[in-house]
Structures are given as C-alpha cells and as structure tokens.
Scaffold this active site. Structure first.
Site, PDB file in Angstrom:
ATOM      1  N   SER A  10       0.849  -1.189   0.000  1.00 48.11           N
ATOM      2  CA  SER A  10       0.000   0.000   0.000  1.00 48.11           C
ATOM      3  C   SER A  10       0.879   1.232   0.000  1.00 48.11           C
ATOM      4  O   SER A  10       1.667   1.440   0.933  1.00 48.11           O
ATOM      5  CB  SER A  10      -0.893   0.030   1.242  1.00 48.11           C
ATOM      6  OG  SER A  10      -1.420   1.338   1.386  1.00 48.11           O
ATOM      7  N   MET A 139     -10.957  -6.318   5.720  1.00 51.23           N
ATOM      8  CA  MET A 139     -10.181  -5.383   6.534  1.00 51.23           C
ATOM      9  C   MET A 139      -9.842  -6.036   7.872  1.00 51.23           C
ATOM     10  O   MET A 139     -10.734  -6.533   8.573  1.00 51.23           O
ATOM     11  CB  MET A 139     -10.974  -4.103   6.794  1.00 51.23           C
ATOM     12  CG  MET A 139     -11.264  -3.246   5.567  1.00 51.23           C
ATOM     13  SD  MET A 139      -9.814  -2.785   4.599  1.00 51.23           S
ATOM     14  CE  MET A 139      -8.817  -1.926   5.825  1.00 51.23           C
TER      15      MET A 139
HETATM   16  C1  DX5 Z   1      -6.168   1.248   5.793  1.00 47.73           C
HETATM   17  C2  DX5 Z   1      -5.688   0.914   4.389  1.00 47.73           C
HETATM   18  C3  DX5 Z   1      -4.557  -0.034   4.350  1.00 47.73           C
HETATM   19  C4  DX5 Z   1      -3.326   0.462   5.041  1.00 47.73           C
HETATM   20  C5  DX5 Z   1      -2.546  -0.699   5.528  1.00 47.73           C
HETATM   21  O1  DX5 Z   1      -7.347   1.951   5.723  1.00 47.73           O
HETATM   22  O2  DX5 Z   1      -6.752   0.358   3.637  1.00 47.73           O
HETATM   23  O3  DX5 Z   1      -4.262  -0.425   3.014  1.00 47.73           O
HETATM   24  O4  DX5 Z   1      -2.513   1.237   4.204  1.00 47.73           O
HETATM   25  O5  DX5 Z   1      -1.486  -0.224   6.281  1.00 47.73           O
HETATM   26  P1  DX5 Z   1      -0.698  -1.166   7.281  1.00 47.73           P
HETATM   27  O6  DX5 Z   1      -0.157  -2.296   6.467  1.00 47.73           O
HETATM   28  O7  DX5 Z   1       0.363  -0.268   7.794  1.00 47.73           O
HETATM   29  O8  DX5 Z   1      -1.686  -1.621   8.312  1.00 47.73           O
END
Ligand code: DX5
Ligand code: ZN
Length: 238
Positions: A10, A139
C-alpha cells in the site's frame, strides 16, 4: 509471477513527495500488485488521493493497480478510477445501499470488481453477489490509517468467506496490520493476497522493501498448502 501469495504494498506508507519513484522501487523490489488507498474524509476519517494522482503514476509500472475505494458514494467516481488506470476497483459494502449495482458498474467498465468488508461487517452481505465478484478484501483494521494493529477476530471470517466462495475464481485479500507475524494466520485461513503498508515501506530504501516483501511472502507461503484462486492479470500484459 509464480508466487502463491500475492503481495500488494500500500503506497499509503510511501513517501508521497516521491510517489512515482516509490512505486517504481517497490515494483522492482518484488511487489505483485500496487495497492492504492483512496479516502474521502467522509466514509473514513482521513483523506488521501484520487484519479489524477493515480493517472500520474500509472506510467511508472505495468503492475496491477489495486484500487481500494474508501469513499461514499463510490458509484459517481467509478468511471474516473477506471480511466485513471485501475485494474481492480474495490468498493466497501458499507459505503452504499446498492452493492450489486456498484459491482455491475465496475465490470461494465471492463475492470475487476472487488468488495471490501470492515472488521465488524458479517460475511453474509456478499452471499447474493458472489457471481459478480473477482475479489473480496477483508479489513483487519478499521480503515483510515496505516500502522494499526491487526484484529485477530477476522481470521475466522476469512475461513467462512473461503467456504462461501467454493470453487469460484475469487481472490481473498487481507488489508491492515499485515506483517511476517500475522501473514501466516490469514494465509492458512485461505487468503491469497496480502496488502501491507508500514511493514513494506519501513526502512525507506529499495533494498529494505525487497527484504520486507520477501519476509511477508515467505511467512505466508510456508503457512501450509492452500488452494490458490488468484486469477487477476493485467489485460495489457497478458
Ligand atoms: C487502511 C488501508 C490499508 C493500510 C494498511 O485503511 O486500507 O491499506 O494502508 O497499512 P498497514 O499495512 O500499515 O496496516
Ligand atoms: Zn487498503
């Protein structure tokens, strides 16, 4: 790519002042897909970027652009994200009343259709749209920010989703708090695509990204034999 587990960094955790270079670096470092977190300050309490920024980085790599829309409403903007070069467009089930319509609209634009579920949303919401789906994004944090702690209760939902999917060619993607420690939990439960932001971009160099991606991939791949359903390829490069 012959890897079993697809790793989708991401760019939320990238250096936004050098976004194009960061996309190139993470692609060279072994990313399979590029995960793009679009936030509107309404559906989630944060704002990121939209179609113009995605369009600007599209020429930097031919990797799949995996667009995660955390916006409500989403339908008025689907065509703009398709035009910007997103290969997969994922909407949240909680973001609108007409999930079936949104998924049809994405496929009608010639893109792969994904649905995302917040941690508290039950898997039953996708039961009647399974045949319109290419990807389910679960999620494992409450959406809005990178760097949050993985929510373990979602592992059970991954197993239930895997059973619901049956033999359909649908990818199961996990997003939030993915690290070499948590990746095996979701991989063993049936997930085949892992998003990671902070765990990939920590270190800030291409060499670090390569090590970080390899560590997550290795941890997931050794979690046990699983049936792969990864099916999404870029049309342009197929
Ligand atoms: C959160 C995003 C994720 C986030 C993940 O709302 O959808 O894609 O960037 O970040 P990490 O891997 O740091 O939890
Ligand atoms: Zn995301």
């Amino acid at each position: 790519m012959s890897h079993e587990t697809i790793i989708a960094p991401s760019v939320l955790s990238a250096d936004f002042s050098r976004l194009g270079d960061e996309v190139e670096a993470v692609a060279r470092a072994g990313a399979d897909w590029i995960h793009l977190d679009v936030m509107d300050g309404h559906f989630v309490p944060n704002i990121t970027f939209g179609p113009p920024v995605i369009k600007a980085i599209r020429s930097r790599t031919d990797k799949i652009f995996d667009c995660h829309l955390m916006i409500a409403p989403a339908d008025p903007y689907l065509a703009a994200f398709a035009d910007a070069g997103c290969d997969i467009i994922t909407v949240h089930a909680e973001a609108g009343p007409h999930l079936d319509r949104s998924l049809q609209a994405i496929r009608n634009l010639g893109r792969k259709a994904g649905v995302s579920l917040n941690p508290s949303t039950p898997e039953s919401v996708i039961e009647y749209v399974l045949d319109r789906l290419d990807l389910i994004l679960l999620m494992t944090v409450n959406p809005g920010f990178g760097g949050q702690a993985f929510i373990p209760a979602v592992v059970e939902k991954v197993k239930r989703i895997k059973a619901l999917i049956g033999s359909r060619p649908i990818d199961i993607e996990i997003d939030g708090g993915v690290t070499p420690d948590t990746a095996p939990l979701v991989a063993a439960a049936g997930a085949n695509v892992l998003v990671a932001g902070s765990a990939v971009f920590k270190g800030g160099t291409e060499a670090a990204y390569r090590d970080n991606i390899a560590a997550i991939r290795h941890a997931a791949d050794k979690a046990g034999p699983r049936k792969r359903t990864a099916s999404i390829k870029r049309k342009e490069t197929a």
